[in-house]
Design an enzyme around this catalytic site. Structure first.
Site, PDB file in Angstrom:
ATOM      1  CG  PHE A  80     -26.733   8.071 -28.062  1.00 45.22           C
ATOM      2  CD1 PHE A  80     -26.182   8.833 -29.090  1.00 45.22           C
ATOM      3  CD2 PHE A  80     -27.192   6.801 -28.343  1.00 45.22           C
ATOM      4  CE1 PHE A  80     -26.091   8.313 -30.371  1.00 45.22           C
ATOM      5  CE2 PHE A  80     -27.099   6.277 -29.617  1.00 45.22           C
ATOM      6  CZ  PHE A  80     -26.543   7.034 -30.641  1.00 45.22           C
ATOM      7  CB  SER A 148     -26.862   8.344 -20.529  1.00 43.10           C
ATOM      8  OG  SER A 148     -26.201   7.367 -21.281  1.00 43.10           O
ATOM      9  CG  MET A 149     -24.146  12.146 -24.882  1.00 47.04           C
ATOM     10  SD  MET A 149     -24.940  12.296 -26.502  1.00 47.04           S
ATOM     11  CE  MET A 149     -26.362  13.339 -26.103  1.00 47.04           C
ATOM     12  CG  ASP A 278     -26.272   1.551 -16.001  1.00 48.91           C
ATOM     13  OD1 ASP A 278     -26.314   1.034 -17.136  1.00 48.91           O
ATOM     14  OD2 ASP A 278     -26.181   2.783 -15.823  1.00 48.91           O
ATOM     15  CG  HIS A 306     -28.223   3.427 -18.801  1.00 51.70           C
ATOM     16  ND1 HIS A 306     -27.103   3.980 -18.196  1.00 51.70           N
ATOM     17  CD2 HIS A 306     -28.434   4.180 -19.927  1.00 51.70           C
ATOM     18  CE1 HIS A 306     -26.656   5.003 -18.913  1.00 51.70           C
ATOM     19  NE2 HIS A 306     -27.455   5.147 -19.956  1.00 51.70           N
TER      20      HIS A 306
END
Length: 339
Positions: A80, A148-149, A278, A306
């Site tokens: 993102f 992630s996204m 994370d 993360h």
């Protein structure tokens, strides 16, 4: 003679002073321009070229290196509010002969910005497949990587289009129901109670907020000068309304647990890489995937948050390459047994 030598040093000093002063001025006055030059320099150094693919009136911007060969091509999907250049640190440690592609996700950086229907996880999966077909990447199964996204998108893509994929790497993927809540999720719950969409920690608008976001995303504490933090913010601020639109889509009911809802459909070999510290999406998500998907290979990284790609790029590159080779060797071994 002495005067000629003196003049030579004056001229040389003046010549050197110009680029130095230009750099200092850029650092102090236009740090965002310096950041763009930095990405351009590293793409050029690593041999990555930027291209646009026009797919039915929709433009995808991507960088690539190498040509299809004996190893599967690698397509990388960023997270993102990031962009294709976030993978540069990993690309540095991958062999240059590998066919590597890093695409800007829908609406991000150089890829066409449309509307919410393309920003949901399902929408991004469809657009990613459009890109893959447009450049004919799926002529031969490729290895898909997402973080992630982008990990949420990559997982759902593998569930929807299994014949496109030879193997899959998910790095700290979003889209699961995590047994343990992360610090970020707790922050979101507080924002939800106050209905404050301006305070999303992943959408900074000041250098101080940028610094807090980096602390949230990274276990490693990077010492970043205030001017660079300002430059990072300056690059993002014109897009913050777009980022909020995307964020509200991917945390909405349709997208929030997309990977959870589709993981049982993943049939290709799966590798999961996760930072143990994370704070954005909790590492307990790795257990969710291993319990749901037989043969899932998990690598948990100590002292890593993360931003695995930023914090441990060499290790990430090695893990991905080793996994691709092991799956290819296993596949060749199976073929020999059958024959």
């Amino acid at each position: 003679m002495d005067m000629d030598v003196l003049n030579m040093f004056v001229i040389a000093g003046g010549t050197l002073a110009i680029p130095i002063l230009a750099f200092v001025a850029s650092f102090l006055l236009w740090p965002s321009a310096l950041i763009r030059v930095y990405y351009w320099y590293w793409r050029r150094t690593l041999g990555l070229q930027v291209r646009n693919a026009d797919c039915g009136g929709y433009r995808f911007c991507y960088s690539y290196r190498g040509k299809p060969g004996t190893r599967p091509s690698i397509l990388m999907l960023h997270g993102f509010s990031a962009h294709k250049d976030m993978w540069l640190s990993v690309a540095k440690f991958l062999p240059k002969h590998l066919h590597l592609l890093c695409v800007d996700m829908p609406g991000h950086e150089g890829t066409t910005r449309t509307g919410p229907e393309d920003y949901s996880i399902e929408g991004q999966v469809k657009k990613t497949h459009q890109f893959v077909e447009c450049i004919r990447l799926n002529k031969k199964p490729f290895h898909l990587v997402g973080t992630s996204m982008g990990g949420n998108v990559a997982g759902v893509y593998a569930a929807r289009y299994p014949s496109d994929i030879s193997s899959l790497t998910l790095i700290c993927p979003a889209g699961l129901q995590y047994p343990n809540e992360s610090k970020f999720v707790k922050q979101l719950r507080d924002l939800e109670r106050t209905n404050n969409i301006q305070g999303i920690p992943l959408i900074p608008s000041t250098p101080e907020e940028m610094e807090e976001m980096l602390k949230l995303c990274s276990y490693v504490r990077f010492k970043i000068p205030h001017q660079i933090l300002q430059g990072l913010v300056d690059v993002r601020i014109p897009h913050n309304d777009f980022y909020r639109e995307v964020f509200m889509e991917i945390v909405g009911e349709k997208s929030r647990h997309s990977l959870q809802e589709n993981m049982h459909l993943i049939t290709v070999p799966l590798q999961v890489i996760w930072g143990k510290q994370d704070q954005v999406v909790d590492v307990s998500g790795a257990t969710v995937l291993t319990e749901a998907i037989p043969g899932c290979h998990v690598d948990l990284l100590e002292n890593c948050g993360h931003s695995v790609v930023m914090e441990r790029p060499r290790k990430t590159a090695k893990l991905i390459l080793d996994f691709i080779i092991s799956q290819q060797n296993a596949s060749m071994g199976s073929d020999k047994k059958i024959s």
